[in-house]
Design a protein around this motif. Structure first.
Motif, PDB file in Angstrom:
ATOM      1  N   GLY A 102       5.247  -7.539  13.034  1.00 54.78           N
ATOM      2  CA  GLY A 102       3.842  -7.198  13.259  1.00 54.78           C
ATOM      3  C   GLY A 102       3.586  -5.717  13.056  1.00 54.78           C
ATOM      4  N   ARG A 103       4.522  -4.890  13.518  1.00 55.42           N
ATOM      5  CA  ARG A 103       4.366  -3.438  13.371  1.00 55.42           C
ATOM      6  C   ARG A 103       4.578  -2.984  11.929  1.00 55.42           C
ATOM      7  N   ILE A 104       5.429  -3.698  11.196  1.00 52.11           N
ATOM      8  CA  ILE A 104       5.620  -3.377   9.776  1.00 52.11           C
ATOM      9  C   ILE A 104       4.324  -3.647   9.008  1.00 52.11           C
ATOM     10  N   ARG A 105       3.655  -4.764   9.346  1.00 51.49           N
ATOM     11  CA  ARG A 105       2.361  -5.055   8.703  1.00 51.49           C
ATOM     12  C   ARG A 105       1.353  -3.955   9.022  1.00 51.49           C
ATOM     13  N   LYS A 106       1.376  -3.473  10.242  1.00 53.98           N
ATOM     14  CA  LYS A 106       0.494  -2.376  10.644  1.00 53.98           C
ATOM     15  C   LYS A 106       0.834  -1.109   9.871  1.00 53.98           C
ATOM     16  N   PHE A 107       2.129  -0.884   9.652  1.00 54.12           N
ATOM     17  CA  PHE A 107       2.600   0.268   8.877  1.00 54.12           C
ATOM     18  C   PHE A 107       2.051   0.213   7.457  1.00 54.12           C
ATOM     19  N   TYR A 108       2.079  -0.974   6.841  1.00 49.05           N
ATOM     20  CA  TYR A 108       1.545  -1.132   5.493  1.00 49.05           C
ATOM     21  C   TYR A 108       0.054  -0.772   5.456  1.00 49.05           C
ATOM     22  N   GLU A 109      -0.676  -1.175   6.477  1.00 47.76           N
ATOM     23  CA  GLU A 109      -2.109  -0.880   6.544  1.00 47.76           C
ATOM     24  C   GLU A 109      -2.368   0.624   6.634  1.00 47.76           C
ATOM     25  N   GLU A 110      -1.397   1.335   7.144  1.00 52.00           N
ATOM     26  CA  GLU A 110      -1.551   2.788   7.302  1.00 52.00           C
ATOM     27  C   GLU A 110      -1.173   3.569   6.053  1.00 52.00           C
ATOM     28  N   VAL A 111      -0.175   3.070   5.282  1.00 43.83           N
ATOM     29  CA  VAL A 111       0.364   3.893   4.185  1.00 43.83           C
ATOM     30  C   VAL A 111       0.158   3.327   2.782  1.00 43.83           C
ATOM     31  N   VAL A 112      -0.303   2.085   2.667  1.00 40.80           N
ATOM     32  CA  VAL A 112      -0.514   1.478   1.343  1.00 40.80           C
ATOM     33  C   VAL A 112      -2.001   1.561   1.002  1.00 40.80           C
ATOM     34  N   LEU A 113      -2.320   2.195  -0.110  1.00 39.13           N
ATOM     35  CA  LEU A 113      -3.707   2.464  -0.485  1.00 39.13           C
ATOM     36  C   LEU A 113      -4.613   1.238  -0.388  1.00 39.13           C
ATOM     37  N   LEU A 114      -4.272   0.165  -1.078  1.00 35.10           N
ATOM     38  CA  LEU A 114      -5.160  -0.996  -1.129  1.00 35.10           C
ATOM     39  C   LEU A 114      -5.286  -1.702   0.223  1.00 35.10           C
TER      40      LEU A 114
END
Length: 308
Positions: A238-250
């Motif tokens: 769940g936190r990895i998905r949150k990480f993606y939302e923070e650092v992945v442009l799209l």
């Protein structure tokens, strides 16, 4: 008259930091006398570069150029912000950005290319300007992006003049639609990138080492809770998905429309643009990032000078 060899010119360049042609002229003027040639360069203000070269250059400007389907960005550093406000320095950075566009952002190709309007290389021209302006300066890096059919949009944050500032962003938008509307969308996304500093355009483009490092940190944190392994695994995912939302442009919340991600905003813009739209990539340069600046103690410097 003494024969001026390539090795003599090379030796003089290494001793003074002056340009190749200036070194050759100095040796010709002094009949090959190395020490006299150094003095000749000093009187012309061309040997200053060697003395300045050891200083940390972490100020300066980011230069950005975008023309249709391609764009380039460069970072040119100076020692002080004062020099960055110098019109001569600003023109040099603009010219180097234009040269970077012609060199497709290839750093080695850029510094070896001919500086616009001269017979000197970009590298030699900058070295000469060190003597003229009186500060250590260098071209630190260059980058570029291009699209086949679409627009490369640009944005400069804290611009001192058009195309020059503290943060420069290029974003490539691929689409067969309305180019003016593509450019408008591209500029908005470039502004977003300047503000959020994403690590990648898409999740699959993230550096695996970055993901692994983040995962290890999250696992260590989750284990501190003392919860069972199966719960820890779900927590980490769940936190990895949150990480993606923070650092992945799209995947990021669009700063101009926080209720939507950038990806959703791009999809919504397709109706007005009249064709599918794809963000192919971006380049973001922030002035001085990664440079370890010298911390000077002015009082200690004065005391040392007094003792000396």
């Amino acid at each position: 008259m003494a024969e001026i060899t390539a090795s003599m010119v090379k030796e003089l360049r290494e001793k003074t930091g002056a340009g190749m042609m200036d070194c050759k002229s100095a040796l010709n003027e002094t009949s090959g006398d190395m020490e006299a040639a150094i003095d000749w360069l000093r009187t012309k203000g061309l040997a200053k570069a060697a003395k300045k070269a050891g200083r940390v250059a972490a100020e300066g400007l980011i230069g950005v150029v975008a023309q249709g389907t391609k764009g380039a960005v460069v970072e040119v550093n100076s020692e002080t912000d004062f020099v960055a406000r110098n019109e001569q320095f600003q023109k040099m950075v603009s010219d180097i950005a234009s040269a970077a566009l012609a060199a497709d952002g290839d750093f080695d190709k850029l510094i070896a290319s001919t500086y616009p309007g001269t017979s000197q290389s970009v590298k030699d021209y900058v070295t000469e300007m060190v003597g003229t302006i009186g500060e250590n300066m260098n071209v630190r890096r260059a980058g570029s992006i291009s699209v086949t059919d679409g627009v490369v949009a640009a944005y400069v944050h804290s611009a001192v003049v058009p195309g020059l500032g503290k943060i420069g962003v290029l974003v490539g938008i691929e689409s067969t639609g309305d180019k003016k509307k593509i450019a408008e969308l591209g500029r908005q996304i470039a502004m977003h990138i300047a503000a959020t500093n994403p690590l990648a355009t898409r999740t699959e483009e993230l550096d695996p080492a970055v993901i692994e490092r983040e995962r290890n940190v999250l696992i260590a944190e989750a284990k501190e809770s003392g919860r069972p392994e199966n719960i820890i695994e779900k927590m980490v995912e769940g936190r990895i998905r949150k990480f993606y939302e923070e650092v992945v442009l799209l995947s990021q919340a669009f700063v101009i429309d926080p209720d939507n991600t950038v990806e959703k905003a791009v999809k919504a813009a397709e109706a007005g643009i009249g064709a599918p739209v794809s963000v192919v990539g971006f380049v973001r340069f922030a002035l001085g990032e990664g440079i370890e600046k010298e911390e000077s103690d002015f009082a200690a410097e004065v005391a040392a000078a007094a003792r000396g």
